[in-house]
Design a protein around this motif. Structure first.
Motif, short mmCIF file in Angstrom:
data_model
loop_
_atom_site.label_atom_id
_atom_site.label_comp_id
_atom_site.label_asym_id
_atom_site.label_seq_id
_atom_site.Cartn_x
_atom_site.Cartn_y
_atom_site.Cartn_z
N TYR A 64 12.84 24.35 19.05
CA TYR A 64 12.84 24.16 17.59
C TYR A 64 13.43 22.80 17.25
CZ TYR A 64 11.17 28.83 16.70
OH TYR A 64 10.38 29.93 16.64
N THR A 104 10.96 19.93 18.83
CA THR A 104 9.69 19.72 18.13
C THR A 104 9.92 19.09 16.76
OG1 THR A 104 9.80 22.01 17.41
CG2 THR A 104 8.31 21.52 19.23
N GLY A 164 8.01 15.60 16.17
CA GLY A 164 6.99 15.51 15.13
C GLY A 164 7.27 14.35 14.19
N LEU A 174 4.62 34.01 19.74
CA LEU A 174 4.62 33.34 18.43
C LEU A 174 5.92 32.57 18.23
CD1 LEU A 174 3.04 33.28 15.60
CD2 LEU A 174 4.74 34.95 14.90
N ILE A 175 7.04 33.23 18.51
CA ILE A 175 8.35 32.59 18.29
C ILE A 175 8.62 31.52 19.34
CG2 ILE A 175 10.83 33.01 18.05
CD1 ILE A 175 10.19 35.89 17.39
N LYS A 176 8.21 31.83 20.59
CA LYS A 176 8.54 30.90 21.68
C LYS A 176 7.66 29.66 21.68
CE LYS A 176 10.61 33.64 25.36
NZ LYS A 176 10.41 34.13 26.73
N ILE A 217 5.24 28.83 16.87
CA ILE A 217 6.00 28.26 15.75
C ILE A 217 6.50 26.85 16.08
CG2 ILE A 217 8.02 28.53 14.23
CD1 ILE A 217 7.57 31.51 14.28
N PRO A 218 7.11 26.62 17.29
CA PRO A 218 7.49 25.24 17.61
C PRO A 218 6.31 24.27 17.53
CG PRO A 218 8.50 26.72 19.17
CD PRO A 218 7.59 27.56 18.31
N LEU A 219 5.14 24.69 18.01
CA LEU A 219 3.98 23.79 17.95
C LEU A 219 3.55 23.54 16.50
CD1 LEU A 219 1.79 24.88 20.99
CD2 LEU A 219 3.04 22.75 20.69
N ILE A 227 5.66 23.49 14.03
CA ILE A 227 6.68 22.58 13.48
C ILE A 227 6.31 21.13 13.81
CG2 ILE A 227 9.10 21.82 13.65
CD1 ILE A 227 9.91 24.70 14.09
N VAL A 228 5.96 20.88 15.09
CA VAL A 228 5.66 19.50 15.47
C VAL A 228 4.40 19.02 14.73
CG1 VAL A 228 4.19 19.82 17.53
CG2 VAL A 228 5.76 17.93 17.44
N THR A 250 5.45 18.62 10.71
CA THR A 250 6.33 17.46 10.47
C THR A 250 5.59 16.17 10.81
OG1 THR A 250 7.31 17.79 12.64
CG2 THR A 250 8.60 18.54 10.78
N GLY A 251 4.83 16.19 11.90
CA GLY A 251 4.10 14.99 12.31
C GLY A 251 3.09 14.56 11.27
N ILE A 253 1.13 14.52 20.98
CA ILE A 253 2.31 15.34 20.68
C ILE A 253 2.08 16.12 19.38
CG2 ILE A 253 4.74 15.23 19.95
CD1 ILE A 253 5.10 12.93 21.96
N ILE A 254 1.61 15.41 18.35
CA ILE A 254 1.41 16.07 17.06
C ILE A 254 0.41 17.22 17.18
CG2 ILE A 254 0.49 15.75 14.72
CD1 ILE A 254 1.74 12.98 14.72
N TYR A 285 7.60 18.01 27.06
CA TYR A 285 8.99 17.96 26.60
C TYR A 285 9.51 19.35 26.24
CZ TYR A 285 7.04 18.39 21.91
OH TYR A 285 6.39 18.84 20.82
N MET A 286 8.60 20.31 26.05
CA MET A 286 9.03 21.65 25.67
C MET A 286 9.49 22.47 26.88
SD MET A 286 6.28 22.60 22.69
CE MET A 286 6.48 24.33 22.87
N GLY A 287 9.26 21.95 28.07
CA GLY A 287 9.67 22.66 29.26
C GLY A 287 8.68 23.76 29.62
#
Lengths: 241, 222, 274
Positions: free
Chosen positions: A94, A97, A101, B3-5, B8-10, B12-13, B16-17, B210-211, B218-220
């Protein structure tokens, strides 16, 4: 700060400097101590600056005034630390990202304009001013354009480098070599400048004001190495005997 | 859980991007409000990033001490260095200088951190000299070109070198400083510009990847 | 026989080279040679010209982003730049994105402000360290007070005379970044190019050649490079300092490295053809 503290500081700085330099002769405990102190002090500095300049004024003070929104980015920031706990390390995504972004969104237009468009423009533009340029300036502009194109061909990996393409990309290498040569020449100067800085400080600490800190510590180090060599020699002989 | 793992992070990127990118090209009140909030928040998130380094440094040295590993005694000095700075910062209230002069924090900077950090990098000067002697081999035409450029810069940057140049090559009418200016303004610009354009294309493509969630190393691992 | 000796010489214990360098650099510090810098690069003059042409009272933003690891090169440069700004009665704002630079900034301003009788808050302001450079740069395009509410000592900046009429980049006449990192690139890309603010820089000699393209396109209004650049700027403002004495000390060391490269290559040639 009293005079005594300045003298103590001089001895400490001269000592730490000489301990770190002593590695050049041989690895030794004094170097290791200074090296570990550096790691700790560097981190300590970053920590105290972050606490006093960011955490307190940007998080603690707003929260204590009831501005609770800053808690969201703080939690995202803290989420990064879950990296160290494999089971819940996904939480750190979280934070990452959110940063990635934003960073990528800013980097695209800036990269496109500054390092791509402006550079192409800078290469072409001089040719629109040919009438007002001297022959040497025209030659230089042409050389920049030619060189930049050759270097780009060198980095162009989508097609196999053979025939004319190989020749052009080979010329590109020479422009890169001049750039790297200039960079190497400047690196020499930069490194020497840093060494000059430390030597200059050591020279300052060698003065009477600092009670000849440099001389005393340097002599101490030399004695240490001599004694160490002596004992090392003896123990070797003892083993042989 | 996926979804949470992951999703949602994807998201977010992506959000925001795209929003940040759009705000660059569409300056209106909403986009400015958005970017201002982001600026303040991003500044706070990054203020925690260094803790990654801090925690891993402390972990590794704490374990060394706890296991009494080889050279564990030195690890104590990591904590000594850290505490010296942090305690002096606490005592000084984070200020390095007052009307009375240096505070304990300013003192630790001047005599401890400055000496350590400066010397750590100054040591490299010795290695560049020994490398120059042992490894700088002019074995090809390319290496020769690199050598000539380096030679002119090393010589021409100091006054003594300029005097030597004038004695040996003064008859050419070109001063070494002029030659350096030309190298820096023409061939070096061509070389660097090629690299610059190449890197910028790479950086733009990576940012887009990335976007859009194509690049997610980078997310591991899952 | 000669071949063996030469081979031995080319594999000499590197500590002898270390010692040679130490002596070559230390001797001129103790006893200066007296050969200071004479030439001035065009890029350095451009920085000087850009500050010189500003009317008194203009606001100049200094981004001082270097720590003790690059201090010998960059501190003399920053000192000369601040001296120049003060002597021209410009208003000076300082920001930083490198934690280790805070101590150097404190030291610089404590010393130089006294020389020109300038006071904190009235003639200059030192803003606190911020971790996210991109966020701060973007924020300062609309309202710098969104990030910088207080100075590094916790004093409100809005009421300071030095900040009068300064809200964003439109109110700044010049940005000068002194750094050994890529932060100058950020100033060019994220601020100079986008908001049309003049950006000039001071960098370590290592990164100096990399800025050639920006100088050619005038995206960068001038550049001071390394110890030589510092010495050049000191001579432009006619105040010799550590840059000038530094160049004097580097004279012999530079020749030493050239001699070493040549010696080792000549030895190799002889060994090859002997």
């Amino acid at each position: 700060m009293s005079e005594t503290w300045i003298i103590i500081g001089g001895w400490l700085a001269a000592g730490l400097t000489i301990f770190l330099f002593s590695f050049l002769y041989k690895d030794n405990p004094f170097f290791k101590i200074a090296e570990h102190l550096y790691l700790g002090a560097g981190m300590g500095w970053l920590f105290q600056v972050s606490v006093t300049n960011v955490w307190i004024p940007k998080i603690w003070e707003p929260v204590s005034k009831g501005e609770l929104l800053v808690i969201i980015p703080s939690i995202m920031g803290l989420s990064l630390l879950t990296q160290f706990i494999p089971k819940i390390s996904w939480i750190s995504r979280y934070g990452f990202t959110f940063m990635m972004g934003y960073g990528s969104g800013l980097a695209i237009p800036a990269g496109l304009s500054t390092d791509f468009m402006s550079q192409i423009e800078g290469t072409i533009k001089p040719f629109s001013l040919l009438a007002s340029m001297s022959p040497f300036a025209i030659f230089n502009s042409a050389l920049i354009a030619f060189g930049a194109i050759c270097v780009l061909f060198y980095f162009f990996f989508s097609v196999e480098h053979k025939g004319h393409l190989k020749k052009v990309s080979n010329v590109g290498i020479y422009f890169l070599m001049i750039y790297f040569g200039a960079a190497f020449g400047n690196t020499v100067m930069a490194r020497f400048s840093l060494l000059y800085g430390r030597f200059d400080d050591l020279y300052t600490f060698s003065g009477a004001k600092y009670l000849y800190a440099t001389q005393f510590i340097l002599t101490g180090m030399v004695i240490y190495f001599l004694v160490y060599a002596l004992f090392a020699g003896r123990s070797k002989n003892a083993i042989k005997a | 859980m996926k979804l949470i793992k992951k999703q949602i992070p994807l998201a977010i990127v992506f959000i925001t991007g795209v929003f940040t990118l759009v705000s660059y090209y569409v300056p209106n009140k909403t986009s400015i409000d958005y970017i201002e909030t982001m600026n303040k928040w991003q500044n706070i998130v990054v203020a925690f990033a260094f803790l990654l380094g801090l925690v891993s440094l402390f972990f590794s040295h704490y374990h060394k001490i706890a296991r009494k590993a080889d050279g564990w005694g030195y690890s104590i000095f990591v904590f000594v260095g850290f505490l010296t700075i942090v305690i002096s910062a606490y005592v000084s209230g984070g200020r390095q200088m007052t009307d009375a002069g240096l505070t304990p924090l300013g003192w630790s900077f001047k005599y401890i951190y400055n000496a350590l950090s400066g010397t750590m990098f100054a040591v490299l000067a010795f290695y560049i000299v020994s490398t120059a002697y042992r490894s700088f081999r002019i074995k090809s035409l390319q290496a020769f070109v690199l050598f000539v450029a380096a030679f002119i810069l090393i010589l021409g940057k100091v006054p003594l070198g300029q005097i030597i140049w004038d004695l040996a090559l003064g008859w050419t009418g070109a001063g070494v400083d002029q030659v350096i200016e030309w190298i820096m303004q023409v061939p070096a610009v061509a070389g660097k510009r090629g690299i610059m354009i190449g890197i910028s294309i790479g950086a733009i493509v990576t940012s887009l990847k990335i976007i859009f969630g194509i690049e997610k190393q980078y997310m591991g691992k899952d | 026989m000669l071949k063996e000796q030469l081979q031995k010489f080319s594999r000499i214990d590197r500590r002898w080279i270390f010692l040679l360098l130490a002596i070559t650099l230390l001797v001129p510090i103790i006893k200066p040679i007296g050969l200071p810098n004479k030439t001035i690069a065009e890029a350095t003059s451009r920085v000087y010209g850009n500050i010189e042409k500003l009317p008194a009272g203009s606001f100049v933003l200094f981004s001082l982003d270097y720590d003790p690891s690059t201090r010998p090169e960059l501190h003399p440069m920053a000192t000369a730049l601040v001296r120049h700004a003060f002597s021209r009665n410009l208003r000076v704002g300082v920001v930083t994105y490198i934690a280790g630079s805070t101590g150097l900034i404190e030291e610089l301003f404590a010393r130089v402000s006294k020389e020109y009788n300038k006071s904190d808050g009235k003639d200059y302001v030192i803003l606190p360290y911020m971790p996210n450079i991109l966020a701060v740069m973007t924020q300062m395009s609309s309202d710098l007070y969104g990030i910088y509410t207080k100075d590094r000592n916790g004093i409100d900046v809005r009421g300071m005379p030095v900040m009068k009429g300064v809200k964003n980049y439109k109110d700044m006449s010049l940005i000068v970044c002194v750094t050994g990192t890529a932060i100058l690139d950020y100033w060019v890309a994220f601020v100079g190019d986008k908001y049309s603010v003049p950006v000039a820089g001071g960098v370590t000699a290592i990164s100096q050649p990399g800025y050639g393209p920006y100088l050619q396109t005038n995206q960068l209004k001038g550049l001071i490079g390394g110890m030589k650049g510092a010495a050049e700027y000191e001579s432009l403002i006619k105040q010799p300092g550590k840059g000038t004495s530094g160049i004097d000390a580097l004279n012999l060391a530079h020749l030493l490295v050239l001699a070493l490269i040549l010696t080792s290559n000549i030895i190799l040639l002889i060994i090859k053809y002997l």
